[in-house]
Write an enzyme that holds these catalytic residues in place. Structure first.
Site, PDB file in Angstrom:
ATOM      1  N   ASP A 115      -3.523   1.428   9.921  1.00 24.86           N
ATOM      2  CA  ASP A 115      -4.715   2.230  10.279  1.00 24.86           C
ATOM      3  C   ASP A 115      -5.115   2.243  11.406  1.00 24.86           C
ATOM      4  O   ASP A 115      -5.569   2.928  12.054  1.00 24.86           O
ATOM      5  CB  ASP A 115      -5.783   1.670   9.193  1.00 24.86           C
ATOM      6  CG  ASP A 115      -5.306   1.872   7.861  1.00 24.86           C
ATOM      7  OD1 ASP A 115      -4.476   1.080   7.326  1.00 24.86           O
ATOM      8  OD2 ASP A 115      -5.791   2.936   7.107  1.00 24.86           O
TER       9      ASP A 115
ATOM     10  N   CYS B 208       0.685  -1.205  -0.099  1.00 23.54           N
ATOM     11  CA  CYS B 208       0.010  -0.025  -0.027  1.00 23.54           C
ATOM     12  C   CYS B 208       0.936   1.323  -0.035  1.00 23.54           C
ATOM     13  O   CYS B 208       1.863   1.147  -0.414  1.00 23.54           O
ATOM     14  CB  CYS B 208      -1.060  -0.087   1.329  1.00 23.54           C
ATOM     15  SG  CYS B 208      -2.332   1.087   0.940  1.00 23.54           S
TER      16      CYS B 208
HETATM   17  P1  RI2 Z   1      -0.302   6.518   6.825  1.00 24.08           P
HETATM   18  C1  RI2 Z   1      -3.993   3.418   4.168  1.00 24.08           C
HETATM   19  O1  RI2 Z   1      -5.245   3.007   4.148  1.00 24.08           O
HETATM   20  C2  RI2 Z   1      -2.862   1.807   4.252  1.00 24.08           C
HETATM   21  O2  RI2 Z   1      -3.500   0.836   4.778  1.00 24.08           O
HETATM   22  C3  RI2 Z   1      -1.908   2.653   5.015  1.00 24.08           C
HETATM   23  O3  RI2 Z   1      -0.834   1.563   5.372  1.00 24.08           O
HETATM   24  C4  RI2 Z   1      -2.455   3.299   5.962  1.00 24.08           C
HETATM   25  O4  RI2 Z   1      -3.457   3.644   5.444  1.00 24.08           O
HETATM   26  C5  RI2 Z   1      -1.528   4.200   6.918  1.00 24.08           C
HETATM   27  O5  RI2 Z   1      -1.141   5.525   6.208  1.00 24.08           O
HETATM   28  P2  RI2 Z   1      -5.984   3.482   2.891  1.00 24.08           P
HETATM   29  O6  RI2 Z   1      -6.511   4.969   3.346  1.00 24.08           O
HETATM   30  O7  RI2 Z   1      -1.107   6.994   7.864  1.00 24.08           O
HETATM   31  O8  RI2 Z   1      -5.198   3.598   1.611  1.00 24.08           O
HETATM   32  O9  RI2 Z   1       1.051   5.845   7.187  1.00 24.08           O
HETATM   33  O10 RI2 Z   1      -7.109   2.597   2.849  1.00 24.08           O
HETATM   34  O11 RI2 Z   1      -0.005   7.718   5.583  1.00 24.08           O
END
Ligand code: RI2
EC number: 5.3.1.29
Length: 323
Positions: A199, A130
């Site tokens: 998350d 991701c």
């Molecule tokens: P930061 C994202 O979720 C991913 O799962 C990623 O690891 C997490 O958020 C944390 O992101 P999504 O919003 O806070 O793409 O480290 O569903 O940037």
């Protein structure tokens, strides 16, 4: 949506929902700024009406995505700052708390990056899943320390956030190999660390992150590749200390397959969970701005930061639950 919610706040809520604003830290930052906007634009006649406006805005933001705990943690931080008894005083309270929250978030990510970078050695290759700004902060700090880092980047179906990671790493001068998700095990032999974000982190040290993280972690453990989770303390889920579970978001199936192709396949059932849970035994370290922790001891930090539980300050006083 409640009429009291300012159009800009509605827009932020919609953008979080549709993932134009995404990533747990970025969502938290946007939510705090949205509450600030609600406060500066509110024409409430008295303090109680102002508080009600802010609660309505916070609920609109809270209802968007259920898993990233950074969102309720951000709302709680800003709403708890409201101590004044006048509209002007409350407005200033919200502005100050939101500004402080955003500044702390930025500082936490930078501090976390320094801790995570210390785990990376010159010449190491990481594998990512991701796109996580917390995880990338570790790579950025390592690069700033003069270390050469390379990366194997999983594309991360269905929304391909791996593409964002590839671009950011390229901007940092990190050579990238992009792979399909199912090739991860094949390339684990070539990498020194799996590096992912989170998350939410539960009290038992379980890590809730983008769907596919748990399978990657199990494979990494099988291959002996350490798995490091970059998660500032904003990702700690205080409700899990009192037995609450983390709600896993199920997203629209159109992210996985379009209607026409689905019909050609005979309309099978499609499931699209956005996140999964990686048990603590598959995680080597959770890296926070307060240092690195074995997942099993993260609850100590959680208690220190959140006490024994949480409130829901966005609920109307009559229906407020204090879990
Ligand atoms: P930061 C994202 O979720 C991913 O799962 C990623 O690891 C997490 O958020 C944390 O992101 P999504 O919003 O806070 O793409 O480290 O569903 O940037």
């Amino acid at each position: 949506m409640d009429d009291r919610v300012h159009p800009e706040v509605r827009r932020t809520a919609t953008e979080i929902d549709t993932m134009e604003i995404r990533g747990a830290a970025t969502i938290a930052d946007a939510a705090a700024r949205a509450l600030r906007m609600q406060a500066t634009e509110s024409d409430a006649a008295d303090a109680e009406a102002f508080r009600a406006d802010l609660r309505a805005a916070a609920r609109a933001l809270h209802e968007t995505r259920p898993t990233a705990v950074s969102l309720p943690n951000a709302l709680r931080y800003v709403l708890r700052g409201m101590s004044s008894t006048t509209v002007e005083g409350l407005r200033q309270n919200v502005v100050d708390s939101a500004d402080e929250f955003c500044a702390r978030l930025e500082r936490a990510q930078a501090d976390l990056g320094e801790v995570g970078a210390n785990r990376l050695r010159d010449g190491d290759t990481i594998m990512t899943h991701c796109h996580s700004t917390d995880a990338l902060a570790c790579v950025e700090a390592a690069v700033e320390q003069g270390k050469h880092i390379e990366a194997v980047v999983k594309e991360t179906r269905p929304r391909n956030q791996g593409h964002i990671t590839a671009k950011r790493l390229d901007e940092l001068g990190v050579p990238v190999t992009l792979i399909v998700d199912s090739a991860a095990r094949r390339y684990l032999n070539d990498v020194d660390h799996v590096l992912v974000g989170a998350d939410a982190v539960a009290a038992d040290g379980s890590v809730i992150n983008k769907i596919g993280t748990s399978g990657l972690a199990v494979n990494a453990r099988d291959r002996g590749t350490p798995i490091m989770v970059a998660a500032q303390t904003l990702k700690l889920h205080p409700g899990t200390m009192t037995g609450h579970t983390v709600d896993i978001e199920m997203r629209d199936t159109s992210e996985v397959i379009d209607d026409e192709t689905l019909a050609e396949l005979g309309n099978p059932t499609v499931k699209n969970p956005a996140f999964d849970v990686t048990p603590p035994r598959y995680v080597d370290a959770i890296v926070t701005e307060r240092g690195q922790f074995p997942p099993e001891s993260i609850v100590i930090l959680m208690r220190e930061l959140f006490g024994e539980g949480t409130s829901e300050p966005w609920a109307e006083p009559s229906s407020r639950a204090e879990p």
